[in-house]
Design an enzyme around this catalytic site. Structure first.
Site, PDB file in Angstrom:
ATOM      1  N   ARG A 207      37.607  27.442  48.456  1.00 42.47           N
ATOM      2  CA  ARG A 207      38.967  26.943  48.741  1.00 42.47           C
ATOM      3  C   ARG A 207      40.050  27.370  47.760  1.00 42.47           C
ATOM      4  NH1 ARG A 207      37.676  26.081  53.833  1.00 42.47           N
ATOM      5  NH2 ARG A 207      36.612  24.138  54.287  1.00 42.47           N
TER       6      ARG A 207
ATOM      7  N   ASP B 130      27.318  27.340  54.688  1.00 47.98           N
ATOM      8  CA  ASP B 130      28.681  27.295  55.214  1.00 47.98           C
ATOM      9  C   ASP B 130      29.412  26.085  54.606  1.00 47.98           C
ATOM     10  OD1 ASP B 130      31.026  27.779  56.547  1.00 47.98           O
ATOM     11  OD2 ASP B 130      30.238  27.418  58.566  1.00 47.98           O
TER      12      ASP B 130
HETATM   13  O1  DOR Z   1      33.136  24.476  60.218  1.00 44.23           O
HETATM   14  C1  DOR Z   1      33.644  25.449  59.702  1.00 44.23           C
HETATM   15  N1  DOR Z   1      34.470  25.332  58.651  1.00 44.23           N
HETATM   16  N2  DOR Z   1      33.400  26.659  60.225  1.00 44.23           N
HETATM   17  C2  DOR Z   1      34.058  27.757  59.825  1.00 44.23           C
HETATM   18  O2  DOR Z   1      33.773  28.815  60.327  1.00 44.23           O
HETATM   19  C3  DOR Z   1      35.103  27.655  58.773  1.00 44.23           C
HETATM   20  C4  DOR Z   1      34.897  26.479  57.915  1.00 44.23           C
HETATM   21  C5  DOR Z   1      36.094  26.132  57.058  1.00 44.23           C
HETATM   22  O3  DOR Z   1      36.679  27.030  56.449  1.00 44.23           O
HETATM   23  O4  DOR Z   1      36.400  24.943  56.938  1.00 44.23           O
END
Ligand code: DOR
Length: 428
Positions: free
Chosen positions: A65, A306
């Protein structure tokens, strides 16, 4: 700490086919030897008896982030979260603000991560400028600044010709193209898997086909160009099957899956807990089983989180308006042990392989191994320990996990990066 011996653990290093009780001798941050009964003068001893000792875990799909969304996470909190989850290396996605689509943002990330110094952070550069899917970003420049792959993750590359150029161009730099497979015209305003549950709940669905047609397209373009394609967060049975067929044909494709996609189904959305809102969405029991089988037969090479931390404000809204994503770094290993290893789907060695040497090979970094001469990145795991997930205790700023309160098996005892202890579980 110049000399360190990790004593008496069960050392599992799939990169060398090692699975035996052994000691590890570390000097000046490097692995010197993996042997029985090592005895060296003036060495600090870590007792690992009864524990599993592996190469430091690697997660090639996280969102740190920073820059831009530091309320959700920053490089320091994300690094702390990674270390607590047993990870010594992470690759971070470029959907920051500004996006990592040029060398100055990439250099900012690597420099900040080095200053924090807890885990190795490998940036992934954007495929397209501004993640807009229109024009290729400065891929060569970013490669020189240290990117290990390119992706517009969070967004697909809808333009097939741009994807073609990305796969052609990136292969000159031996960078994988990491594809977030989603046809936006088909996923539209969807917030949940399209199926029985979305119908019962009256929510807009995202069909499995939205993922599968893009996976099929990208596999076809990879075949055409010879580029290196890596399919992100595989969530459907059809997607697993497409990758299986592509591998059988010898196409240069690898794939990853997340713990939430091999443990949860769309049924969990019935609670309306927005922590179950993720992209791609949680699918059906049949899809979950297919992802597990894909992991078992090697179709899916790597386990990734992820890790998508969000603020409370991003999640404490109606389901339709909540952000997509799960804070995953601190629950990944126990979910793998509980749902893949203890169920007999993967051996412990296969699970570790998908969290160490396989992801290292996908992004082409010299990690994920305990070979003498390698950086002493090591994870010590207590697989017998029972834990109860408590998001309040997460090091991550993102407390958005659907696993809060879950009883799981397996816990990180210690994380070591370049011979330094970066996390120690004190049982709190
Ligand atoms: O759930 C998700 N959040 N999938 C994504 O592909 C991006 C990610 C995010 O950046 O929050």
């Amino acid at each position: 700490m110049n000399r360190l011996i990790i004593k008496g653990g069960r050392v599992i290093d799939p990169s060398q086919g090692i699975d035996k009780i052994s000691d590890i001798f570390i000097e000046k941050g490097k692995i010197k030897a993996v042997e029985e009964n090592i005895s060296i003068e003036n060495a600090e001893i870590i007792d690992a008896s009864g524990k599993i000792v592996t190469p430091g875990l690697i997660d090639i799909h996280v969102h740190l982030r920073e820059p831009g969304f530091e309320a959700k996470e920053d490089i320091e909190s994300g690094s702390m979260s990674a270390a607590a989850g047993g990870f010594t290396s992470v690759a971070c996605m470029p959907n920051t603000n500004p996006p990592a689509d040029n060398k100055s943002v990439v250099e900012f990330i690597t420099e900040k991560a080095k200053r924090v110094g807890l885990v190795n952070v490998y940036p992934i550069g954007a495929i397209s400028k501004g993640l807009k899917g229109e024009e290729l970003s400065e891929i060569g420049d970013m490669k020189h600044s240290g990117i290990v792959g390119i992706s517009d993750d969070g967004e697909p590359v809808m333009n097939s010709n741009l994807m073609r150029r990305a796969l052609e161009y990136s292969s000159m730099f031996e960078l994988p193209v990491i594809s977030h497979c989603e046809d936006l015209n088909m996923s539209g305003e969807g917030v949940i898997n399209e199926g029985l549950t979305s119908t019962i709940l009256g929510m807009t669905g995202i069909p499995a086909t939205a993922e599968e047609i893009m996976a099929a397209r990208d596999i076809r373009i990879a075949e055409f160009t010879g580029g290196k394609l890596h399919i992100a967060h595989v969530s459907t049975k059809g997607c697993v099957e497409l990758i299986r067929q592509a591998k059988a044909k010898g196409i240069n494709v690898t794939a990853e899956a997340t713990p939430h996609h091999f443990t949860l189904t769309d049924e969990s959305v019935k609670t309306f807990d927005t922590n179950t809102k993720v992209n791609p969405p949680l699918r059906t029991a049949e899809d979950v089983e297919a992802v597990r089988q894909g992991l078992k037969d090697g179709t899916i090479d790597a386990i990734v989180t992820d890790h998508a931390p969000h603020t409370i404000e991003d999640k404490e809204v109606e389901y339709d308006y909540a952000s997509f994503g799960i804070s995953g770094l601190e629950t990944s290993l126990p979910l793998v042990i509980t749902y893949l290893v203890n169920t007999g789907i993967l051996t412990l060695s296969q699970a570790i392989e998908k969290m160490t040497i396989n992801p290292a090979n996908i992004i082409n970094v010299p990690k994920g191994t305990l070979k003498p001469g390698s950086d002493a990145d090591i994870t010590i795991i207590d697989i017998e320990k029972s834990i109860t997930v408590d998001t309040k205790k997460f090091k991550s700023k993102g407390k958005n996990s659907p696993f809060n309160g879950w009883e799981l098996k397996g816990s990180v005892a210690m994380t070591i990066k370049s011979g330094n202890i970066v996390y120690k579980n004190n049982g709190d």
